[in-house]
Scaffold this active site. Structure first.
Site, PDB file in Angstrom:
ATOM      1  N   TRP A 113       1.868   7.975  13.340  1.00  0.00           N
ATOM      2  CA  TRP A 113       1.074   6.746  13.223  1.00  0.00           C
ATOM      3  C   TRP A 113       0.882   6.383  11.750  1.00  0.00           C
ATOM      4  O   TRP A 113       0.913   5.220  11.367  1.00  0.00           O
ATOM      5  CB  TRP A 113      -0.298   6.946  13.885  1.00  0.00           C
ATOM      6  CG  TRP A 113      -1.210   5.762  13.758  1.00  0.00           C
ATOM      7  CD1 TRP A 113      -1.328   4.723  14.620  1.00  0.00           C
ATOM      8  CD2 TRP A 113      -2.139   5.489  12.687  1.00  0.00           C
ATOM      9  NE1 TRP A 113      -2.259   3.815  14.170  1.00  0.00           N
ATOM     10  CE2 TRP A 113      -2.772   4.265  12.979  1.00  0.00           C
ATOM     11  CE3 TRP A 113      -2.495   6.155  11.515  1.00  0.00           C
ATOM     12  CZ2 TRP A 113      -3.734   3.691  12.144  1.00  0.00           C
ATOM     13  CZ3 TRP A 113      -3.446   5.586  10.681  1.00  0.00           C
ATOM     14  CH2 TRP A 113      -4.056   4.370  11.013  1.00  0.00           C
ATOM     15  N   HIS A 114       0.713   7.423  10.919  1.00  0.00           N
ATOM     16  CA  HIS A 114       0.468   7.161   9.500  1.00  0.00           C
ATOM     17  C   HIS A 114       1.705   6.622   8.803  1.00  0.00           C
ATOM     18  O   HIS A 114       1.593   5.807   7.889  1.00  0.00           O
ATOM     19  CB  HIS A 114      -0.010   8.440   8.796  1.00  0.00           C
ATOM     20  CG  HIS A 114      -1.446   8.742   9.059  1.00  0.00           C
ATOM     21  ND1 HIS A 114      -1.872   9.439  10.164  1.00  0.00           N
ATOM     22  CD2 HIS A 114      -2.578   8.413   8.376  1.00  0.00           C
ATOM     23  CE1 HIS A 114      -3.189   9.537  10.145  1.00  0.00           C
ATOM     24  NE2 HIS A 114      -3.639   8.917   9.081  1.00  0.00           N
ATOM     25  N   GLY A 115       2.859   7.098   9.193  1.00  0.00           N
ATOM     26  CA  GLY A 115       4.053   6.605   8.507  1.00  0.00           C
ATOM     27  C   GLY A 115       5.309   7.035   9.226  1.00  0.00           C
ATOM     28  O   GLY A 115       5.347   8.094   9.844  1.00  0.00           O
TER      29      GLY A 115
END
Lengths: 322, 485
Positions: free
Chosen positions: B322-324
């Site tokens: 989700w972050h990257g």
């Protein structure tokens, strides 16, 4: 709601008053900026009081800033150099002040080991803070990435652009008595300790991730632009590399001998293409082992600058000056 | 529009005054207009993505509520989740999946052309997609009723303080606040303002100052080694905390000025005494989102141990992704999952003592682990992260030279004595003193500062404002780290 707005306004006003007060005191106590005849040096350098009819001047980075002392020179001389100044800003300053330079005047252009290499300065983290200084003495068309907001800030709230509260406090407390590096004298031990960091800063940091040297074509082109402008205005340009201590030279030779091929390769091309003369004092034995003439491994102190300017005058400038 | 921009300094007071002047029935219209101005000032094209997310979740929730046949409802639910996720998957993850597939296929000598198309990644897409997904799931599970008023629903998805980087809100808590008439509260508004001042200080003074060194080193890693890298590892830990929690404080503070309470997102996370506790104090709105909508539906902890560990691993891998869209983020998520699995296997629990030396000593290894894991989060590639770890102790055989070189010397980060003194005196010291005091009194820093005498509060917040004014980088719009997600 009224109470909140009243208190918020009072809070903002007090904060603004405090900011304004600090700025006011800072401005009142600020020392004389450098530049005038190249005799006063401090860390808050800007150029001001540029005289008319200049017959001899120099540009450049800190090597030019600290490397010249015109106090004993005949004629109207001026030092346009500033710490970490690039060739592209030398060009913009020359463009800005060309009308104050007499035809036939000699323009000394110090070339440092970092002059042609590395990323464009606008991509560097410290660009914005470094760029602020030009707002106080250049026309807006000669300022990189000019914006009106920064202009207002630099003009009216300069204390906000310092980004170093210790410097502000020091300035306020000490007035114009600034720490003056120019009068310091280095030692062999200091020179040895600083040679490696200076090499990293000047040469190693100008390489990319793979260790390949990055040629900065914009800066090389800027030198061509300076030389073209000099030709157009009838000025006489001279390229110079200022003296360096042997500790620094030895470090470069040991760590990156190929550097010299790249550095002098560019200078050869420029001198051949434009006919400009280049004088290299970086290995001059009158300086390389004399610590009394430097305040660190690559910067001349006041005595060094006086000696170097006199030598340059005798060996190069005397014949060229109008 | 960045929170630290002049535009926002003009925008927020205008919205604030108009909001409290208008009768309640018009306030949502004003806020919707404000949201549009705030978001579209980035790029007008981003509006299409936001509108898509809002419309899809709004109509899908209504359809889900009306649908009575379980089988149809199930398919409708799956379809609406997939459609909601499509922009995020396409614009954020296409390159990652393509490059990963190409890497796998290259093992079998199958070559794919490199993915070179540059896709627009709308700012805040991960946040508003998850907020609307949470709403959809809540409606599908009949935890809440679908919102019929499109204006209030659109306000829930697009509320400007939280739109770009959260906190990710829940419909259950936020929708009633938008619908119910709010009355101006002096206490709430002043608390909001204080929280904003604290947030700006953390972002503009601490995070941005540290970012200069962190970016310098991570941008030229091969030129640094030894204590410089140790410093950067810790600098980044503090930078990302101050950057993201600073953003959150400004967002929550702005919302409080409008009488809206957004969920808490940080609770002094670096004082956590276990990784599990860390995730209950760091980015709380996302952690609880994953807990409620992924971890618990997978079975949570009420299953056999291997399955429980699997659930943890999946949850944190998805959180990493989700972050990257990169393997380093996946690895970062995986490391946090493994640490928690290890804690469970070894029976390590969070310390119960509050504000004691024992507690701080227990927090130290957690901080060290979290800081080490951030290396994967920050490094541009796996090899960069490995370089950091393998060169952390280069030269340590000469301890004094090792330390000196880290700060000032040959392989140092070029931090002058004045810069170091400025950083410690004016940025880190106020931060650390306040956070320690808050942790000791089991309060948030704002609650702790608000508990002092009014004179003390005025002085403290005036000092914070002046430090922010003098120390922030004027003219340089340093974006918040989490805006890229």
């Amino acid at each position: 709601m009224k109470r909140f707005i009243r208190n918020a306004i009072v809070f903002v006003l007090i904060a603004a008053l405090l900011t304004g007060l600090v700025n006011f005191v800072y401005l009142r106590r600020k020392g004389s900026p450098c530049g005038t005849m190249g005799t006063i040096k401090n860390d808050d350098a800007i150029i001001k009081d540029v005289p008319e009819n200049i017959t001899l001047c120099n540009f450049g980075s800190s090597h030019g800033y600290y490397g010249f002392d015109y106090s004993e020179m005949p004629g109207t001389c001026f030092n346009f150099a500033l710490p970490a100044q690039t060739l592209s800003y030398d060009y913009l300053i020359l463009k800005n002040y060309q009308s104050r330079i007499s035809p036939g005047a000699v323009i000394v252009l110090p070339i440092s080991h970092f002059s042609f290499f590395g990323k464009d300065e606008t991509e560097l983290n410290d660009f914005a803070s470094k760029n602020n200084r030009y707002y106080s003495f250049l026309e807006k068309e000669n300022i990189k990435q000019y914006d009106a907001k920064t202009n207002l800030l630099v003009s009216y709230l300069p204390a906000l652009t310092v980004e170093d509260p210790i410097a502000i406090v020091r300035q306020i407390l000490s007035g114009s008595k600034q720490e003056n590096l120019w009068d310091d004298v280095t030692t062999k031990e200091d020179a040895e300790a600083h040679a490696e960091p200076r090499y990293r800063n000047f040469i190693e940091s100008k390489k990319d991730k793979n260790g390949t040297r990055v040629f900065n074509q914009a800066e090389i082109d800027a030198l061509y632009d300076i030389l073209a402008l000099c030709r157009e205005q009838g000025f006489c340009p001279v390229l110079v590399t200022t003296p360096l201590l042997s500790e620094y030279n030895d470090t470069v030779r040991e760590k990156d001998p190929a550097f010299y091929d790249d550095f002098y390769g560019i200078l050869d091309k420029i001198t051949v293409a434009t006919g400009v003369c280049y004088y290299d004092y970086s290995n001059d034995e009158r300086f390389t082992g004399t610590y009394d003439l430097f305040f660190n491994t690559d910067h001349l102190n006041r005595a060094g600058a006086q000696k170097f300017t006199a030598i340059l005058y005798d060996e190069v400038l005397r014949e060229l000056l109008p | 529009m960045l929170f630290q921009s002049i535009k926002f300094a003009v925008f927020l007071p205008i919205v604030f005054i108009l909001y409290w002047l208008l009768p309640h029935r018009f306030r949502y219209v004003l806020l919707l207009a404000a949201n549009a101005v705030f978001y579209l000032s980035w790029d007008i094209r981003y509006g299409a993505f936001l509108l898509f997310a809002t419309l899809v979740s709004y109509f899908a929730a209504l359809a889900l509520e009306r649908c009575s046949r379980p089988a149809t409802k199930k398919w409708l639910f799956v379809l609406s989740i997939l459609v909601s996720l499509t922009p995020l998957l396409v614009f954020k993850y296409t390159k990652f999946f393509f490059d990963s597939a190409a890497a796998v296929l290259s093992v079998f000598s199958v070559r794919l052309h490199p993915f070179t198309a540059k896709l627009l990644l709308p700012v805040g897409i991960s946040f508003y997609t998850f907020q609307s997904l949470g709403y959809l799931i809540d409606v599908a599970k009949q935890r809440i009723k679908a919102e019929r008023h499109f204006g209030y629903y659109a306000l829930f998805v697009t509320f400007f303080p939280q739109l770009l980087s959260g906190p990710i809100g829940r419909a259950e808590s936020l929708l009633p606040q938008y619908k119910q008439e709010r009355f101006f509260s002096y206490a709430q508004a002043t608390e909001g303002l204080k929280q904003m001042v604290w947030g700006f200080f953390k972002k503009l003074v601490v995070a941005d100052a540290l970012a200069a060194y962190v970016d310098l080193v991570y941008g030229n890693l091969s030129k640094y080694q030894g204590f410089s890298l140790v410093l950067i590892v810790f600098f980044y830990s503090i930078q990302i905390y101050c950057d993201f929690s600073g953003y959150t404080d400004i967002a929550i503070g702005s919302a409080k000025l409008l009488g809206i309470s957004l969920p808490e997102n940080f609770r002094l996370p670096y004082f956590s005494t276990s990784i599990r506790e860390f995730w209950s104090r760091w980015h709380i709105s996302l952690s609880t989102w994953f807990r409620d909508y992924l971890y618990i539906p997978l079975g949570g902890s009420r299953v056999a141990k291997p399955r429980h560990y699997f659930n943890l691993l999946v949850t944190f891998l998805v959180s990493g992704l989700w972050h990257g869209a990169s393997w380093t983020f996946l690895l970062w998520g995986g490391l946090h999952a493994l640490a928690q699995i290890l804690e469970k296997m070894l029976g390590i629990r969070s310390a119960r003592e509050k504000g004691t030396i024992t507690r701080l000593l227990r927090a130290l290894p957690v901080f060290l682990f979290v800081s080490a894991a951030w290396v994967f989060f920050r490094a541009e590639s796996f090899s960069d992260a490995i370089y950091v770890f393998s060169h952390l102790f280069s030269g340590i055989t000469h301890p004094l030279a090792y330390l000196k070189a880290g700060f000032l010397g040959a392989c140092g980060i070029g931090m002058g004595k004045a810069a170091l003194l400025n950083l410690v005196l004016f940025a880190l010291l106020p931060l650390i003193v306040t956070e320690f005091a808050a942790e000791k009194h089991i309060q948030s820093p704002i609650a702790y500062l608000s508990g002092r005498k009014p004179v003390v509060q005025w002085i403290v917040f005036l000092i914070l404002v002046c430090l922010t004014v003098f120390l922030s980088k004027k003219g340089v719009a340093a974006e918040f780290v989490y805006l890229q997600f």
